[in-house]
Write a protein that holds these residues in place. Structure first.
Motif, mmCIF file in Angstrom:
data_model
loop_
_atom_site.group_PDB
_atom_site.id
_atom_site.type_symbol
_atom_site.label_atom_id
_atom_site.label_comp_id
_atom_site.label_asym_id
_atom_site.label_seq_id
_atom_site.Cartn_x
_atom_site.Cartn_y
_atom_site.Cartn_z
ATOM 1 N N UNK A 155 40.743 44.279 50.023
ATOM 2 C CA UNK A 155 41.259 43.852 48.725
ATOM 3 C C UNK A 155 40.205 43.119 47.910
ATOM 4 N N UNK A 156 40.257 43.338 46.596
ATOM 5 C CA UNK A 156 39.542 42.496 45.656
ATOM 6 C C UNK A 156 40.504 42.161 44.520
ATOM 7 N N UNK A 157 40.528 40.880 44.104
ATOM 8 C CA UNK A 157 41.490 40.422 43.103
ATOM 9 C C UNK A 157 40.814 39.520 42.086
ATOM 10 N N UNK A 158 41.363 39.532 40.865
ATOM 11 C CA UNK A 158 40.931 38.661 39.783
ATOM 12 C C UNK A 158 42.153 37.985 39.191
ATOM 13 N N UNK A 159 42.014 36.710 38.791
ATOM 14 C CA UNK A 159 43.143 35.977 38.194
ATOM 15 C C UNK A 159 42.631 35.017 37.137
ATOM 16 N N UNK A 160 43.454 34.823 36.118
ATOM 17 C CA UNK A 160 43.097 33.886 35.047
ATOM 18 C C UNK A 160 44.342 33.199 34.516
ATOM 19 N N UNK A 161 44.216 31.915 34.246
ATOM 20 C CA UNK A 161 45.300 31.149 33.629
ATOM 21 C C UNK A 161 45.207 31.356 32.122
ATOM 22 N N UNK A 162 46.199 32.055 31.551
ATOM 23 C CA UNK A 162 46.158 32.397 30.134
ATOM 24 C C UNK A 162 46.552 31.223 29.251
ATOM 25 N N UNK A 163 47.569 30.487 29.679
ATOM 26 C CA UNK A 163 48.022 29.282 28.982
ATOM 27 C C UNK A 163 48.374 28.240 30.032
ATOM 28 N N UNK A 164 48.884 27.105 29.614
ATOM 29 C CA UNK A 164 49.312 26.077 30.563
ATOM 30 C C UNK A 164 50.464 26.565 31.438
ATOM 31 N N UNK A 165 51.191 27.586 30.974
ATOM 32 C CA UNK A 165 52.395 28.015 31.678
ATOM 33 C C UNK A 165 52.297 29.421 32.292
ATOM 34 N N UNK A 166 51.321 30.212 31.883
ATOM 35 C CA UNK A 166 51.273 31.611 32.314
ATOM 36 C C UNK A 166 49.918 31.936 32.929
ATOM 37 N N UNK A 167 49.960 32.642 34.048
ATOM 38 C CA UNK A 167 48.742 33.167 34.657
ATOM 39 C C UNK A 167 48.939 34.644 34.979
ATOM 40 N N UNK A 168 47.820 35.366 35.033
ATOM 41 C CA UNK A 168 47.843 36.804 35.273
ATOM 42 C C UNK A 168 46.849 37.135 36.382
ATOM 43 N N UNK A 169 47.252 38.028 37.288
ATOM 44 C CA UNK A 169 46.361 38.436 38.359
ATOM 45 C C UNK A 169 46.374 39.941 38.548
ATOM 46 N N UNK A 170 45.202 40.501 38.870
ATOM 47 C CA UNK A 170 45.064 41.923 39.137
ATOM 48 C C UNK A 170 44.398 42.108 40.492
ATOM 49 N N UNK A 171 44.862 43.088 41.255
ATOM 50 C CA UNK A 171 44.274 43.350 42.556
ATOM 51 C C UNK A 171 44.126 44.834 42.813
ATOM 52 N N UNK A 172 43.180 45.178 43.677
ATOM 53 C CA UNK A 172 42.952 46.555 44.072
ATOM 54 C C UNK A 172 42.876 46.620 45.595
ATOM 55 N N UNK A 173 43.674 47.516 46.198
ATOM 56 C CA UNK A 173 43.724 47.667 47.647
ATOM 57 C C UNK A 173 43.219 49.041 48.062
ATOM 58 N N UNK A 174 42.305 49.066 49.017
ATOM 59 C CA UNK A 174 41.963 50.290 49.737
ATOM 60 C C UNK A 174 42.588 50.156 51.119
ATOM 61 N N UNK A 175 43.552 51.009 51.442
ATOM 62 C CA UNK A 175 44.318 50.897 52.680
ATOM 63 C C UNK A 175 43.882 52.005 53.638
ATOM 64 N N UNK A 176 43.371 51.597 54.775
ATOM 65 C CA UNK A 176 42.918 52.551 55.787
ATOM 66 C C UNK A 176 43.959 52.671 56.892
ATOM 67 N N UNK A 177 44.430 53.886 57.118
ATOM 68 C CA UNK A 177 45.375 54.150 58.203
ATOM 69 C C UNK A 177 44.632 54.824 59.351
ATOM 70 N N UNK A 178 44.803 54.291 60.556
ATOM 71 C CA UNK A 178 44.257 54.897 61.758
ATOM 72 C C UNK A 178 45.401 55.222 62.711
ATOM 73 N N UNK A 179 45.320 56.367 63.353
ATOM 74 C CA UNK A 179 46.404 56.840 64.211
ATOM 75 C C UNK A 179 45.812 57.446 65.486
ATOM 76 N N UNK A 180 46.219 56.895 66.627
ATOM 77 C CA UNK A 180 45.750 57.391 67.919
ATOM 78 C C UNK A 180 46.958 57.737 68.785
ATOM 79 N N UNK A 181 46.843 58.810 69.547
ATOM 80 C CA UNK A 181 47.905 59.189 70.477
ATOM 81 C C UNK A 181 47.296 59.900 71.681
ATOM 82 N N UNK A 182 47.722 59.476 72.867
ATOM 83 C CA UNK A 182 47.342 60.138 74.112
ATOM 84 C C UNK A 182 48.626 60.468 74.858
#
Length: 375
Positions: free
Chosen positions: A147-174
């Motif tokens: 994950x990488x995320x950015x956030x900023x307080x826009x006013x005294x009462x409101x903040x905004x955040x954005x994030x990006x996820x790269x999700x790796x799935x691994x699967x093993x079976x014997x």
């Protein structure tokens, strides 16, 4: 011999479904403090687990900081003696220890940037008490988020955040049963990508509200032709839902906070066999002293399989996966810079009966974290 082959197939199908149910998108959630809150953390989000719960919470964390957390899960899926007689196994045990590591700092124009690596699902296990003809059935699935995320307080009462996820799935079976020509051994991996948008609004000093959107993603695994289950669509990939998360937190008094949240998981965007679900979360924090805080909470995790597909999972009654969890936690501030937390979670799901077989499925979770601020 045909009956034995059917038996082995049923064992493998059982294994695949148990791993699938374990990988539900919001099953593993990081952070001891957030866990103690019953994961009702979207409107609190005041530590680095905000990269998962609500990136807008990072905007109020101006100090450079680092956080490490460990999530431990143990659950045995057990059945009565009839299962052993009919299917050759009466117990499936799973356990996993999964990490969380994140860092944040303030940079240009008071914007906060954060990065983290953590597991959001997965685990390994093996079938026990199998018939002699089966040599081994075991496997592992994991879902790691970068994950990488950015956030900023826009006013005294409101903040905004954005994030990006790269999700790796691994699967093993014997799965080894040489006597009946079953030999499955594979290790697959694939990525999916999703975006996160978080808003935090504090209309008054004691009240915080939150709204979080996660876009969801589909992770398609390479088809494994050697697998006896390769034709089953849910074995070859996993869908992360589009989620809408609403949260609120209120300081009833200076020492006591109540938080609540509701999450709508929309699997229907991808048209798969999963159904949309709604999760409820409730949590409290009591600040007993300047250094010690105590937490209690509750959250739900409903079954995600549509009723029309129940026959595909003939071994189990899917109602057993309508999970409800109770949590308790503690956090201690050693100094202004250093603090640690611990929370424990247990499910109280009632056993269910299908075709005369009684299934019991309990989950025990532990979360531990430690964080440090460079003041």
């Amino acid at each position: 011999m045909k009956k034995i082959r059917i038996l082995c197939f049923t064992v493998l199908l059982s294994f695949a479904f148990v791993n699938l149910s374990y990988a539900k998108s919001h099953f593993i959630t990081p952070g001891a403090r957030a866990g103690g809150y019953g994961t009702a953390f979207a409107a609190v989000a005041d530590d680095l687990t905000a990269i998962y719960y609500n990136p807008a919470g990072l905007a109020y964390q101006k100090d450079t900081q680092i956080m490490a957390s460990l999530f431990y899960i143990n659950y045995p899926a057990t059945a009565n003696e009839k299962s052993l007689a009919n299917y050759g196994s009466d117990k499936y045990s799973t356990n996993a220890a999964v990490p969380f590591l994140a860092f944040s700092t303030k940079f240009y124009c008071d914007t906060v940037i954060a990065a983290g690596v953590y597991a959001i699902g997965g685990g390994g296990g093996k079938l026990e008490n199998t018939p002699a003809v089966i040599e081994k059935v075991e496997g592992q699935q994991s879902f790691m988020v970068y994950n990488i995320s950015l956030a900023k307080q826009l006013t005294d009462k409101i903040s905004l955040g954005l994030g990006f996820d790269a999700i790796q799935m691994q699967d093993k079976l014997v799965a080894k049963a040489p006597a009946i020509d079953i030999d499955v051994d594979y290790n697959r991996s694939a990525f999916g990508f999703q975006g996160n948008l978080g808003i935090m609004y504090k209309p008054v000093e004691k009240l915080s509200t939150a709204f979080v959107v996660r876009t969801g993603t589909y992770i398609g695994l390479p088809t494994e032709p050697n697998s006896a289950l390769s034709y089953l669509e849910y074995v070859n990939g996993y869908t992360y839902p589009l989620t809408l998360d609403f949260g609120v937190a209120y300081d009833i008094v200076d020492e006591f906070t109540v938080a609540a949240g509701i999450t709508r998981n929309k699997y229907s965007w991808n048209g798969v066999r999963f159904q949309d679900t709604t999760q409820i979360r409730i949590g409290t924090e009591f600040r007993a002293t300047e250094k010690l805080s105590l937490h209690l909470g509750f959250y739900s995790d409903p079954n995600i399989i549509k009723d029309t597909y129940r026959d595909s999972y003939r071994l189990t009654n899917l109602d057993m996966y309508n999970m409800k969890y109770f949590t308790a936690g503690i956090e201690y501030n050693f100094t202004d810079a250093l603090k640690a937390g611990l929370s424990l979670t247990h499910s109280f799901t009632n056993p269910v009966t299908k075709d005369g077989i009684r299934y019991k499925y309990e989950v025990n979770l532990g979360r531990f974290d430690i964080s440090y601020k460079f003041l």
